[in-house]
Design an enzyme around this catalytic site. Structure first.
Site, mmCIF file in Angstrom:
data_model
loop_
_atom_site.group_PDB
_atom_site.id
_atom_site.type_symbol
_atom_site.label_atom_id
_atom_site.label_comp_id
_atom_site.label_asym_id
_atom_site.label_seq_id
_atom_site.Cartn_x
_atom_site.Cartn_y
_atom_site.Cartn_z
ATOM 1 N N SER A 136 0.801 -1.230 0.000
ATOM 2 C CA SER A 136 0.000 0.000 0.000
ATOM 3 C C SER A 136 0.832 1.278 0.000
ATOM 4 C CB SER A 136 -0.934 0.021 1.210
ATOM 5 O OG SER A 136 -1.929 -0.954 1.078
ATOM 6 N N LYS B 125 0.709 3.358 -3.052
ATOM 7 C CA LYS B 125 -0.460 4.200 -3.349
ATOM 8 C C LYS B 125 -0.141 5.694 -3.251
ATOM 9 C CE LYS B 125 -3.614 0.658 -1.486
ATOM 10 N NZ LYS B 125 -4.478 0.303 -0.324
ATOM 11 N N TYR C 71 -2.154 -2.707 -10.949
ATOM 12 C CA TYR C 71 -2.251 -2.485 -9.506
ATOM 13 C C TYR C 71 -1.373 -3.465 -8.719
ATOM 14 C CZ TYR C 71 -4.380 -2.226 -4.859
ATOM 15 O OH TYR C 71 -4.595 -2.106 -3.511
ATOM 16 N N TYR D 179 -4.297 3.179 7.566
ATOM 17 C CA TYR D 179 -5.565 2.437 7.616
ATOM 18 C C TYR D 179 -6.496 3.064 8.654
ATOM 19 C CZ TYR D 179 -2.567 -0.905 5.178
ATOM 20 O OH TYR D 179 -1.694 -1.499 4.313
ATOM 21 N N VAL E 39 1.157 -3.734 4.006
ATOM 22 C CA VAL E 39 0.905 -4.996 4.669
ATOM 23 C C VAL E 39 2.169 -5.848 4.809
ATOM 24 C CG1 VAL E 39 0.283 -6.404 2.679
ATOM 25 C CG2 VAL E 39 -0.909 -6.743 4.837
#
Lengths: 310, 310, 310, 310
Positions: A64, A67, A194, A246, A264
């Site tokens: 992540s 991103k 992705y 998160y 993660v």
């Protein structure tokens, strides 16, 4: 830097003890192999001096954390108006992979670019003729920011994510149903892009180097090169502060108070604006999905050196 | 039957006026073409005598009505224990395509076999070597029940649903993520089976004939042939009563009180147990997705002839 | 009746074993005192012949079972149009005390009259000059139906519910905010009525006798007296079938198939329309809040004697 | 300050035009009377120099802005550990008065201290012997911070909120059910405290003066007096940044990037840390409940003078 260097090894060992309480992500075998008790940190300042401690040599995938940079690339490709017609700006209070919010909120666009639904939407906005070219542009951008031309995919992680990523497929089709994704968008092509940018392999050093460009508001302080418009860095830093960790982002803001993004794999990229780029790795995760030891280490540092933005 | 025949044409015309308030489903062009003001009804008793009125000659696709019979076929293939390990027995109070309930309820299995997530799960349980054979078995079962060997797919509807059914893909991947569907299940193969049984073309007469077998508790009263075990009919009738009319099932139970299942094409299959099989078509839908005129007509009939189960 | 009598004692003992798996409601001390292993049943037919087995002499409070009869009284006071402008007709799939559905569904009225929010709304619709008179009318109606002028409140239970019923207060104020309850409605007065009718003390015999009037479609078969309009019984029976057993109503319909209403004290009132009134008590509850042994006993009986409506 | 003074009158007029698109809160008559087209702003620096423009003389009630200072007082009364055992630290993505999140999240504590459920919980934690003393301590604290001993309640607003605040009563009982509030806590007493601190009447000048103490990290820069521990200001500033503008907090962070808190009366308190205290009033609200013109004015200022934290 000297002060940091003086305490860093000891604090890494102190925070490392918390890894016992965490769990390594195990939804794919490649992540499950990560050493549970590892903890490493790399901090670099605007002059290029760096300090590090712990397991800094380990490689891991961005997950992540990527991103942040696909958001920036999409902003550079289209401008903020287009991006914010496709994704919102609000924290969700939900798990990153929740579908509840997609359904309840009008007009159905993802809450922010860091939840999976938002990040998949962002991936669809990267310019390029087909998934190969899009992926190439993203990888090139990451290499550029890390000043490391050897950055590359962990293909085992990529394949494994691709084979088991049913929830992301579910989200992508949901976005397509709601026309956040175009009808022509091929879901498998999109997810290939992705999953690939999530599977880029880095070290804490690479993370810290990428973070340094953000700490410099888009100008690489070591080369003087303008790499990202300042406004796009500002947008990224804001999201990192409100949604980067998160649904523990609010807690992280209270306890640490720095822009950050976790993944993660146990990585955390963080910055002290105008001062430091920081890369952390600690594969043992807490129940919110953030590196349990990594968050603790950043809390110690922020508290001791008064780094909070607030 | 004579009493029914005496009032049916007039009541059809009275209920037909409500079609003005409804809307024909328009998410695919093939459904949008249906005549908005149409209303037809066919009622057949245990001796095979039938009455009909209105636009009975029209053909339409089964859509969600097919879920009644795939549920029965899956029950016959596996028994109720297996089926109920995969789908629940509860009404949801949600739209048929909602994802909220899938997320919130432990252990994540679909609430019942009539919501889309449940029906897709049921389709995956039909025995057969590959999607072609599964579809063939389903179509054969439908033909058998309707005593009509010419029943077949509306391929335009099938293709159109298949091309635009992103929400069903999203649901299927969500089910796969949660292991309600096996990891080996190919989503596209599965949805081909699902979209095909939704696209079987019938008339009100076919619907009434299929319903008659349910009215006979699984024995075709016209041939004496045992086609479905009585317990499986009982299960189907129960679900038709508690969840057959989307999230207006409770209201339908209060106002009509008969087992029924509606589809987005405007069809309704209903039964008066031990007495009648009923097929209705009225493409104009109310805001819950049920035929506005069809529901009204069934309400009149149930009220006048005291048909409610309750 | 003889056949039932022949098996009833043995089946009560068989079902009683399940009480080990259940839990007696413990949110107030008065309910927690109920004997966990108790199970009693009373069945009465249209001629007044009755059979019973197990712990039939125990007294318990009606709790949610009372909602069936306050609904009927409100229907008799106002007619169905008024009632259905205040409460809906749909099962919820949620716990009986959930607030989620109140918020999400337009126009915000309770889903059905058996969830707490709906039942509180129904209590507000009982005619009477103040809470004392309303309560008196309700108690009189219950006594009338049970042919038992000694029915009365368990004041310890009433006081205890009243002192701890914060969730019901929360629901009542929520309903007031949304104008389902009038602005003049005093929440404490209203809840006094509600808590009182939940605290009426009965035996299985009383339950069975009240049920018998429903089995007779509103006419007491033992006296021939018309006590409830048939349509209002029909409405009650429908809700008992679709929503009578909390969010296990669908499962109960599949396994038992009878109109029924359970309460947190472990009571279940059920009917075999046109044939029997049934009262059951088994304080040990399953995780859905229904008597674990009571449901099992009704399942045995329904299966053996083919009582399902479906 | 001169630069600000030079543009402020013109920008106030430009932003004022947006008031046409907004709506004054109308749920109580006292708020509905506010002048829709009003817009006023007051900015004070660490030396006590101030600039102002527009309708600065108007008085209005603090409403949700008061939550910042009751949070701080509760932190000073109990320390952060106790406070965070009762309320969370996360943005919700929901409306401020939502009940959904209370139900879904374990262990049921309010998401953060700025949603109504959280702020009511905070009010219960203010020390004092009974509601009168608690309210007196709060008012005294507000007066102290504003350096204005004449601050007082708008009793019409207080009474009106108290008479119609059914949703807050619903929330309070829900919190009591879930033991976030103690069983002994009297809901009416608690809400009297809550409604009172929401009804304290201020001007933009008062808001700006209170904000200045936060801008000084708890030390009043004009008197040098330490009024709030720095850590408690830091906590407040963090929540103002992540949750201060209802469910448009993320958007405000992107567009303005300052700690701020808005109220339904149209007030906004904001700070530029270390530099300015800011008070804004613009009663016309956007659909998220924030002053439409006030947000626009802050956006202009932040953009022009580069005030964003990010």
């Amino acid at each position: 830097m000297e002060q940091i260097q003086a305490v860093l090894p000891e604090w890494v060992e102190a925070s490392r003890r918390l890894t016992e309480r965490g769990k390594v992500a195990a939804y794919i075998p490649e992540l499950a192999k990560a050493p549970k008790n590892a903890l490493g940190v790399f901090i670099v300042n605007m002059e290029g001096d760096s300090v590090s401690a712990g397991d800094c040599g380990l490689k891991f995938t961005l997950q992540s954390i990527s991103k942040v940079f696909t958001l920036i690339l999409a902003l550079m490709d289209h401008g903020e108006q287009t991006i914010f017609s496709k994704v919102g700006m609000e924290p969700t209070g939900e798990n990153f992979n929740s579908m509840i919010k997609l359904e309840l909120v009008r007009p159905g666009i993802p809450f922010n670019p860091f939840i999976n639904a938002g990040a998949i939407t962002i991936s669809s906005l990267i310019r390029g003729d087909g998934p190969i070219e899009k992926s190439a542009r993203i990888l090139q951008f990451f290499r550029h920011l890390a000043s490391n031309d050897t950055l590359d995919y962990d293909l085992d992680v990529y394949r494994s994510e691709s084979e088991t990523g049913f929830l992301n497929r579910s989200l992508a089709y949901y976005l397509k149903e709601n026309r956040v994704l175009n009808a022509e968008e091929d879901v498998e092509d999109l997810l290939a892009v992705y999953f690939r940018h999530c599977a880029v392999k880095v070290t804490c050093g690479d993370l810290g180097r990428m973070a340094l460009v953000l700490a410099g508001d888009g100008v690489d302080p070591l080369t003087g090169k303008a790499m990202i418009p300042r406004r796009h860095v500002q947008i990224a830093k804001t999201f990192m502060t409100t949604c980067g960790m998160y649904n523990a982002s609010g807690e992280f803001a209270i306890h640490v108070g720095l822009p950050a993004k976790s993944g993660v794999s146990g990585g955390i990229l963080s910055i002290v604006p105008g001062r430091y780029g920081i890369g952390v790795l600690g594969p043992a995760l807490n129940d919110k999905g953030n590196s349990v030891a990594g968050v603790d280490l950043l809390r110690r540092l922020s508290h001791a050196f008064d780094w909070s933005l607030f």
